[in-house]
Every structure is written in structure tokens, then in C-alpha cells.
Design an enzyme around this catalytic site. Structure first.
Site, PDB file in Angstrom:
ATOM      1  N   ILE A  72       0.825  -1.222   0.000  1.00 16.99           N
ATOM      2  CA  ILE A  72       0.000   0.000   0.000  1.00 16.99           C
ATOM      3  C   ILE A  72       0.850   1.259   0.000  1.00 16.99           C
ATOM      4  CG2 ILE A  72      -2.101  -0.953   1.003  1.00 16.99           C
ATOM      5  CD1 ILE A  72      -1.135  -0.042   3.747  1.00 16.99           C
ATOM      6  N   GLY A  73       2.138   1.122   0.152  1.00 15.50           N
ATOM      7  CA  GLY A  73       2.951   2.337   0.144  1.00 15.50           C
ATOM      8  C   GLY A  73       4.398   1.996   0.409  1.00 15.50           C
ATOM      9  N   ASP A 119       6.501  15.481  15.741  1.00 16.94           N
ATOM     10  CA  ASP A 119       6.180  15.560  14.311  1.00 16.94           C
ATOM     11  C   ASP A 119       4.686  15.359  14.120  1.00 16.94           C
ATOM     12  OD1 ASP A 119       6.579  15.908  11.622  1.00 16.94           O
ATOM     13  OD2 ASP A 119       7.428  13.913  11.263  1.00 16.94           O
ATOM     14  N   VAL A 146       5.292  -0.824   2.749  1.00  9.78           N
ATOM     15  CA  VAL A 146       4.200  -0.947   3.700  1.00  9.78           C
ATOM     16  C   VAL A 146       3.129  -1.758   2.984  1.00  9.78           C
ATOM     17  CG1 VAL A 146       2.525   0.283   5.136  1.00  9.78           C
ATOM     18  CG2 VAL A 146       4.751   1.330   4.652  1.00  9.78           C
ATOM     19  N   GLY A 151      11.263   0.304   4.022  1.00  9.02           N
ATOM     20  CA  GLY A 151      10.844  -0.755   3.101  1.00  9.02           C
ATOM     21  C   GLY A 151       9.379  -0.571   2.783  1.00  9.02           C
TER      22      GLY A 151
HETATM   23  O1  ACK Z   1      -1.590   7.912   2.785  1.00  9.65           O
HETATM   24  P1  ACK Z   1      -1.560   6.430   2.759  1.00  9.65           P
HETATM   25  O2  ACK Z   1      -2.603   5.669   2.076  1.00  9.65           O
HETATM   26  O3  ACK Z   1      -1.440   5.903   4.259  1.00  9.65           O
HETATM   27  O4  ACK Z   1      -0.114   5.972   2.288  1.00  9.65           O
HETATM   28  C1  ACK Z   1       0.749   5.758   3.351  1.00  9.65           C
HETATM   29  C2  ACK Z   1       1.597   4.508   3.116  1.00  9.65           C
HETATM   30  O5  ACK Z   1       1.052   3.487   3.943  1.00  9.65           O
HETATM   31  C3  ACK Z   1       3.069   4.701   3.484  1.00  9.65           C
HETATM   32  O6  ACK Z   1       3.181   5.060   4.827  1.00  9.65           O
HETATM   33  C4  ACK Z   1      -0.136   3.915   4.521  1.00  9.65           C
HETATM   34  N1  ACK Z   1      -0.208   3.368   5.884  1.00  9.65           N
HETATM   35  C5  ACK Z   1       0.722   3.432   6.842  1.00  9.65           C
HETATM   36  N2  ACK Z   1       0.267   2.822   7.953  1.00  9.65           N
HETATM   37  C6  ACK Z   1      -0.967   2.348   7.674  1.00  9.65           C
HETATM   38  C7  ACK Z   1      -1.950   1.660   8.424  1.00  9.65           C
HETATM   39  N3  ACK Z   1      -1.751   1.314   9.687  1.00  9.65           N
HETATM   40  N4  ACK Z   1      -3.105   1.359   7.821  1.00  9.65           N
HETATM   41  C8  ACK Z   1      -3.335   1.717   6.539  1.00  9.65           C
HETATM   42  N5  ACK Z   1      -2.443   2.397   5.771  1.00  9.65           N
HETATM   43  C9  ACK Z   1      -1.276   2.696   6.359  1.00  9.65           C
HETATM   44  C10 ACK Z   1      -0.127   5.406   4.534  1.00  9.65           C
END
Ligand code: ACK
Length: 834
Positions: free
Chosen positions: A556-557, A675, A564, A562
Site C-alpha cells: 500500500i505504500g 512531528d 508498507v 521498506g
Molecule cells: O496515505 P496512505 O494511504 O497511508 O499511504 C501511506 C503509506 O502506507 C506509506 O506510509 C499507509 N499506511 C501506513 N500505515 C498504515 C496503516 N496502519 N493502515 C493503513 N495504511 C497505512 C499510509
């Protein structure tokens, strides 16, 4: 017989055996009509001399064509000498005996031009000199450009010039119900073709091409446009209407274009109210519910002064002064001065627009009677001070218990006690509470409140005096803090030696001694960096997960360490849950592994609905992973940008309340985030916001917003309090500053704080006292809270616990969120104008 075997009449001669033939055939007199040049088309057959034996000296294969111009017919008189030869005509094809036997007709067609012809008519003559010919037909014709309609103009039959290279210029005449734009012209070519159309006519008013406008349609302007449907509230019964007539009760002002809907006079002004003080009477009303469909709305005010008997009233406009005037008002308000005390004035406000004069109906008016003997609706109860800061005082009061009319709002009047006579300010609130800001420190102010209902204002409550807090008190506090800091640094140095042997309980105690006062039942945060062996911190604060329980579904990101991913986590005896999985990419050094796991060691210490929950870590196998709860809507900043304008203010305040509650928990635990920004808040499917990104001492290294400061640290300038930027003084108070920025981000749906200003300009403007203005649609109460968070002096900023309870109050009393900053600003413009 012709080619279809039908009998035809022909003129024949075939004296091929005899020499010296001179046989003539002459036409009837042919009227020239309009022709200047005529064409003669001959159809004939001719016998091939070779196919006839013994005729070689006498047989001819041509004949001659002649003409003679005269003004009238000559009857049978014929003198070949008068004739002019046009041409010798030969056959393209001649026939033989065989063709005759086979009944094949070899017909020739020849055309010759004759002209110019100047007399009224002419004869044609054919001379045979010994051929075997049958003349089947003679067609005599001339060419013309035929009558035509082009560009709504008609062009008559036109005969071309004899000289085939010059054209005849013809002016067209517009057809009925059309009018000339540019002179319509066509040119007639020698072959009877119309060439080079120029100019045009256009349909007249009330007509469209082909047809007149149908009933219900009109055409107000000439031009090749379609008839239009009558605009609203107008009609046309007949055909070819130039304009539609207005329905009964509707009108068209002199300057209204025919395309505009018919309009009517406006209805009466609504919610007429007054606001009276010793010198001024402010009349205010709302625009009429029906503006009649026009924008040129104005108001006139009339005044009647009535004695005890209501039917004995006198006009009183001349006695009073109206600001800006009694007539032609464009704003729904007027100020009346120079009125007498102890009098009853009746004001009639009429709304007018550009067609009011055309209606014979009496104009509807709103009426209000004002008694200059003050009095009015009920009083409010005692005015309590909730809290004070150097620049603000928060007040609340009891709502009046019984009011016959609903309360519209409250007006809070206040002034500096020492300057009572100089000036006063006022502010309005729909809730029975207000934060009066922009005050001077350590200064006494006098406050009183009155209610407003549709009947006007109540009299003011008794006066209450409250003082803002002074800077000295804070100075004293700062000194104490400063001293405490001194002792910390000594303590910190000692701490170094004990670090290795301390348990987390010892560390909590140390933190306590560091100045953080633990709340009963709330743990204190332990900085994992105080562990000599970081693995021990990971072990202490996180749960190891067997990777077989994790199912990674998709990426997802990208995180700093590394990918996510999202996926599912199974726990025996529990429901499978959605999780986000942060992975540590291969090829890392030990230091990077620790930086990655530090976040988990921090997160693992928290347990709060508004803090992202750590499910566990995978450290004993590769890849190393941190597993946290899944937040369906991702980060708050991009979530808001994607849903710009989609939420109610209450929903936004709900999100802010959640973040404040998470921050209160963190500050209660003694954890400083450093932050806090919308990009570091995650949102789940229920719009619950959770604080995340505990990147920790190194958090700022990872934040793309973080920039290096002159003191060498890397800091997200736009979110950070000035003291943290200038000397790295991070605290829960600097987190409160960042929280104010997050509020601004939320209320502006993810706008970038300070827009495209450079970091340097942001720092300078903050230093000069500049603060972000309220985003569009932002309730006053929220912007005041933001400003409170952005106090230069960090001890003046609200604590997260204050923020949570303030937001709770707003949520419980949604009407307190109604006054928007832009409304108040326009109100204060009115006040200034007064
Ligand atoms: O803005 P986003 O969709 O939300 O893109 C970033 C990406 O991963 C890189 O950090 C998403 N992300 C981070 N932690 C979580 C989480 N716990 N649940 C869902 N998305 C997450 C974040």
C-alpha cells in the site's frame, strides 16, 4: 425508326449520284428571347460514301449550317445570300448498307455556338451539297443561371455574357422576413452556373429560417438564430413574435433584455429587528424570501411616530437621521440617530426592485415598533469566568429560563475597565459561552451580555469585571522551569552511568524525576534509547508474532525502511483482523534495524483508541516486520484532500477531538511527538483518527517536510513551535502548537500550511506575530483555539486536556460552531462603519 424502333420524322436528302447539288432546308423564325448566344444541337445520320458503289465523284459526307438574324419573320421568302455560315458539319460516324440491313442507327450529335445575336430573332439553314443525310432533330437553346435562393436572398434568371471569360454580377434580394447584412451577390458564369456567393441576408425579428416562430417562442433579434422559448413568466400566443409578453403580475423593466425572465416586485423583508442603545438604533432585517427573480433589490425605510392612540401617527423621516439614508438601501440594515428618548417609532421597511414601480399592488412592508424607553426581553443569568490567559478570557452564563421567543444569539459587550468611556467592543455568540480574545495581559475588563430574539435585544446584564492573567506570573513559572532544566542536565549526565542497569520501572521513575508528573493509572513512557541493548526494549514492549500468522495481501505504500503492505493477522481463538505491515528491506545494518524497531518499542507502550495500535513484530525471521492495526482511509492529509468539503463541521471537530485525545494520552505519559501533522495521523473506516509515526528521535530524519535549521536539526518548520525551531525545545507545548496546525489542516481539508511560502518566510512571519488566518467555513471558536495553540509563549498554550474538554463542549453544543469567521468579519465591518 429511331434506336428504339419508334417511327420518327426526319428531313432527308440523298442525291449522291448527281453532281452539283445545292439543296437548302430553312427553319422557322426563332425568337432570340433573352439570349445573346444560342446553341444549336443537331442530331443526324450520314451515309458512308464508300459504302455506295459508283458515287465516288459526286457523294459528299458533310453539310453546311447557316444562320440569318432578323427582327421579324420573313414568311417563305428565302435568299441564301443573306445567310452567314456557321460551320461545315461532318459526321463522327457514318453508316453503311450493312448497318441499314441490321437496322443499326448511327446517330451523330453536333453542337455549335451562334452569337452574339443582336436582332430579335434568326433563321437557321442547312445546305446539302450531295450527301446522303437524315436530319433527325434540331434543338436551339441558350444558357442562363436559373432563379435561385442563396443565403436568404433570391437571384433571378440571369443570362451569361457572350464573352465566356467574364461573369455577370447579380445582386440578390432578401426573401420576405429577412434583411440584408452584407449585400448578397452571386456571379453568373458563361455555362449558366452561379459562382462566388458574397454577402447574406438574415432572418428578421420574429422569424427563423424556413418558418415564423411558433407560439411560445420568440426571436428578438434579427439573425440566423433559432426562435427561443419564451423566458420564464412570459408567453407568446401568435406566430412570429419578436418578444414574449409577461404573465400577469410579472413585468419587464425598461432595460431588461427580451431574453430575461419576467420578474415581479419582491416580497417583504423578513426578520426585522432592532438594536437600540443610547444614541443609535440599528434596524436589521433579512432579505425577502422572494426577490421577484431580480438582483436589483433595494430597501426604503419609512418612519411613523405614534402617540398613545395608534391611529394618530405622523411621518417622521425628516426628524431622524438615517445612515446611510432612508431610501435605496442596498444592505439589509440602517442606523437611525437623532431620535427622541421616550417615543414610539414605527418603521416600515419595503423591499423594491426594478419592476416595483410597474406593479399596481401596494408594496408589502415589514413593520417594527421601537420604544426608545429601553427594556425588552429577558436578562441572562450571572456571567462566569471559565478561564483566563494573558490575551483571552473565556466566559459562560446561564441561558435565560423562559423566553417567549427563541434566542437568536447573545451579544457580549466589553471594554477595558480603565478606558470605559473611550471605546467598547462587542462580539456575538450563539452559545451561552464565549472566548474573548485579543485582550491585554494583566488587565481588568468589564463584560456584560444581552440576548437577542426576533423582538430585539434584552437590556444588558449587570457588569462583571475579570482580569486577564499577567505575563509576570508566567515569567516566574519560566524561571522555575529553567532552573528545573538546569538540574535535569546534571541528572542526565548521572543517568548515563546508570542506564545499563535500569529496569523500565526505574526508567519510568527517572522520567518522573525528569519533571513528568504521572497521572494515576497512566503509565509513563520509557525512551527505548535509554536501553543499552535495544533488543531488550523491543522484547519488553512488543510481542513477537509467528510470521505464519501473517498473510500479506498487497503493497500500500513505501516507508523509509521498506514497503508498507496490508494483510491479515490470525490469532488463535480470535477473529482474524486487517493489519498494516511495515517491512525492513534486506541489506540493512544493525543501526538501521534498531531505528526501524524503535517505533515498535514506543508504539508498544501505548494503548489508546486514538493511538495506532501495535499488534506485534517479527524479529526472529526475515523480513523484519512491524504489524499494526489497519487504517482503511490511510493518512489524514491525503484523505481530506480527496474528500474536500465532504464533511460537516461536527465530523471535522470529531476527528480533531480524537487527535487531541490521543495527544492528551501521549502527553500524560510524558511522550513528546515532535512531528504531529495531518500526514502522520491515520484514519480508519469510521473516521476515527489515530496518531502514528513514532519515528522518535529520528522521526524528523524521515519526514520529507523536515528541513535543517540553523542550529543543525532537521525540523518540519511549518508544524513546529518557534522555540523548538530555534533551540530544539520540544515539549507537549510544542506539540500543542503543531496540534493547532493540524486543526488548520483539517479545517482547510488538507491545505498546505502557509501555502507556498518558503520555510524562511514562515519563520520570519511567525516571529513578527503573523498567524494563519481561519480557513473558509471555519467556526470562530475553532480559529480561536488555533490562535491559542500558536501563542509565542509556550506556557500560554492550552494543554491537551483543555483542548479535549473545549472540543467536547463544542460538540455538545453544536450551535456554538455556527458563527463562522467570515460572518463575524463582515459583521465587524458593519460595526466599524457605524
Ligand atoms: O496515505 P496512505 O494511504 O497511508 O499511504 C501511506 C503509506 O502506507 C506509506 O506510509 C499507509 N499506511 C501506513 N500505515 C498504515 C496503516 N496502519 N493502515 C493503513 N495504511 C497505512 C499510509
Amino acid at each position: 425508326m429511331d434506336e428504339h424502333n419508334r417511327p420518327i420524322h426526319t428531313f432527308q436528302v440523298c442525291n449522291v449520284m448527281e453532281p452539283n447539288q445545292n439543296n437548302w432546308l430553312r427553319s422557322n423564325w426563332i425568337s432570340r428571347q433573352a439570349a445573346q448566344k444560342v446553341y444549336v444541337e443537331l442530331r443526324f445520320t450520314l451515309r458512308d460514301c464508300n459504302s455506295i458503289p459508283w458515287v465516288s465523284g459526286t457523294c459528299k459526307e458533310t453539310f453546311n449550317l447557316f444562320y440569318h438574324e432578323t427582327d421579324e419573320a420573313h414568311g417563305v421568302k428565302f435568299r441564301p445570300a443573306q445567310y452567314t455560315k456557321i460551320d461545315t458539319i461532318a459526321a463522327d460516324e457514318s453508316f453503311t448498307q450493312m448497318d441499314l440491313g441490321d437496322r443499326i442507327l448511327k446517330l451523330n450529335t453536333e453542337v455549335r455556338e451562334v452569337g452574339p445575336i443582336n436582332r430579335k430573332g434568326f433563321y437557321l439553314a442547312f445546305q446539302d451539297i450531295g450527301a446522303c443525310i437524315a436530319l433527325v432533330s434540331v434543338r436551339v437553346y441558350y444558357k442562363k443561371c436559373p432563379f435561385t435562393l442563396r443565403n436568404l436572398a433570391s437571384f433571378p434568371d440571369t443570362v451569361p455574357r457572350v464573352d465566356s471569360s467574364s461573369l455577370v454580377e447579380v445582386r440578390g434580394a432578401c426573401v420576405d422576413h429577412a434583411e440584408e447584412r452584407d449585400t448578397p451577390k452571386l456571379f453568373c458564369g458563361a455555362d449558366g452556373d452561379w459562382l462566388v456567393p458574397l454577402g447574406r441576408c438574415v432572418c428578421s425579428v420574429g422569424y427563423e429560417e424556413i418558418d415564423a416562430c411558433r407560439p411560445g417562442f420568440y426571436k428578438a433579434y434579427a439573425g440566423n438564430i433559432k426562435c427561443s422559448k419564451c423566458p420564464p413568466h412570459s408567453f407568446s400566443y401568435g406566430e412570429a413574435s419578436a418578444i414574449c409578453r409577461c404573465e400577469k403580475g410579472f413585468f419587464r423593466a425598461e432595460k431588461d433584455p427580451p431574453t430575461m425572465a419576467c420578474t415581479r416586485p419582491p416580497s417583504r423583508p423578513r426578520n426585522l429587528m432592532f438594536n437600540l442603545n443610547d444614541t443609535c438604533l440599528l434596524l436589521e432585517w433579512s432579505p425577502p424570501s422572494d426577490t421577484g427573480g431580480r438582483r436589483d433589490l433595494t430597501y426604503n425605510v419609512q418612519c411613523k411616530r405614534c402617540g398613545p392612540e395608534p391611529d394618530r401617527c405622523q411621518q417622521c423621516e425628516d426628524e431622524l437621521r438615517f445612515l446611510p439614508g432612508p431610501l435605496g438601501l442596498t444592505n439589509a440594515t440602517v442606523t437611525v440617530v437623532d431620535f427622541s428618548a421616550h417615543a414610539n417609532y414605527t418603521f416600515e421597511i419595503e423591499s423594491l426592485n426594478g419592476v416595483s414601480d410597474m406593479s399596481s399592488f401596494p408594496r408589502p412592508v415589514a413593520i417594527i415598533t421601537v420604544s426608545t424607553d429601553q427594556g425588552g426581553p429577558s436578562l441572562v443569568g450571572a456571567l462566569k469566568k471559565d478561564w483566563a490567559s494573558p490575551n483571552s478570557i473565556a466566559l459562560s452564563w446561564q441561558q435565560p429560563e423562559q423566553t417567549t421567543l427563541p434566542i437568536i444569539d447573545y451579544e457580549v459587550k466589553y471594554y477595558e475597565k480603565e478606558h470605559e468611556l473611550l471605546s467598547y467592543s462587542s462580539t456575538r455568540t450563539k452559545a451561552p459561552s464565549v472566548i474573548v480574545s485579543g485582550l491585554k495581559p494583566a488587565t481588568w475588563y468589564v463584560f456584560s451580555v444581552r440576548t437577542r430574539t426576533a423582538a430585539g435585544y434584552s437590556s444588558y446584564s449587570p457588569k462583571y469585571e475579570y482580569e486577564t492573567t499577567g505575563d509576570c506570573k508566567y515569567l516566574r513559572q519560566s524561571k522555575v522551569l529553567f532552573l528545573l532544566n538546569q538540574s535535569f542536565s546534571v541528572f542526565s549526565r548521572c543517568q548515563w552511568y546508570f542506564k545499563a542497569k535500569m529496569t523500565s520501572e526505574d526508567k519510568r521513575r527517572a522520567n518522573y524525576q525528569n519533571g513528568h508528573v504521572p497521572y494515576p493509572g497512566i503509565k509513563t513512557y520509557v525512551d527505548p534509547d535509554t536501553y543499552e541493548d535495544p533488543t531488550q526494549a523491543v522484547h519488553e514492549f512488543t510481542k513477537e508474532i509467528d510470521p505464519s500468522r501473517i498473510r500479506i495481501e498487497r503493497v500500500i505504500g513505501a516507508g523509509e525502511f521498506g514497503e508498507v503492505c496490508s494483510g491479515r493477522l490470525r490469532t488463535p481463538g480470535k477473529k482474524e483482523i486487517a493489519v498494516a505491515i511495515k517491512t525492513l528491506k534486506g541489506g540493512y545494518v544493525e543501526r538501521q534495524r534498531w531505528d526501524f524497531l524503535r517505533e515498535a518499542s514506543i508504539m508498544g507502550q501505548f494503548d489508546h483508541p486514538n493511538i495506532i495500535r501495535l499488534e506485534g513484530v517479527v524479529t526472529k525471521s526475515r523480513p523484519v516486520m512491524i504489524v499494526v492495526e489497519y487504517m482503511e482511509n490511510g493518512s489524514l492529509d491525503s484523505f481530506l484532500r480527496q474528500h474536500d468539503g465532504h464533511f460537516t463541521v461536527i465530523q471535522l471537530v470529531g476527528m480533531l477531538r480524537g487527535i487531541a485525545s490521543g495527544m492528551k494520552y501521549l502527553s500524560d505519559m510524558g511522550y513528546v511527538h515532535r512531528d504531529l501533522a495531518a500526514r502522520n495521523i491515520l484514519v480508519n473506516s469510521n473516521l476515527v483518527c489515530k496518531v502514528s509515526d513514532f519515528g522518535l528521535s529520528r522521526v524528523l530524519e524521515d519526514d520529507p517536510e523536515a528541513a535543517y535549521t540553523t542550529t543543525g536539526g532537521k525540523i518540519p518548520i511549518r508544524w513546529t513551535a518557534p522555540e523548538a525551531i530555534s533551540y530544539r525545545k520540544f515539549s507537549s507545548a510544542s506539540d500543542a502548537w503543531s496540534y493547532g496546525i493540524v486543526m488548520w489542516e483539517v479545517m482547510s481539508y488538507g491545505e498546505r500550511p502557509y501555502w507556498e511560502m518558503s520555510n524562511q518566510d514562515v519563520i520570519l512571519s511567525i516571529e513578527e506575530g503573523y498567524r494563519l488566518p481561519a480557513p473558509m467555513g471555519c467556526p470562530v471558536a475553532l480559529h480561536q483555539l488555533m490562535l491559542h495553540c500558536w501563542q509565542k509563549e509556550r506556557n500560554h498554550r492550552p494543554k491537551f486536556t483543555d483542548i479535549v474538554s473545549f472540543l467536547d463542549k463544542l460538540i455538545r453544543n453544536p450551535s456554538s460552531l455556527l458563527p463562522l469567521v467570515e460572518d463575524i468579519q463582515s459583521q465587524s465591518d458593519i460595526n466599524l462603519a457605524q
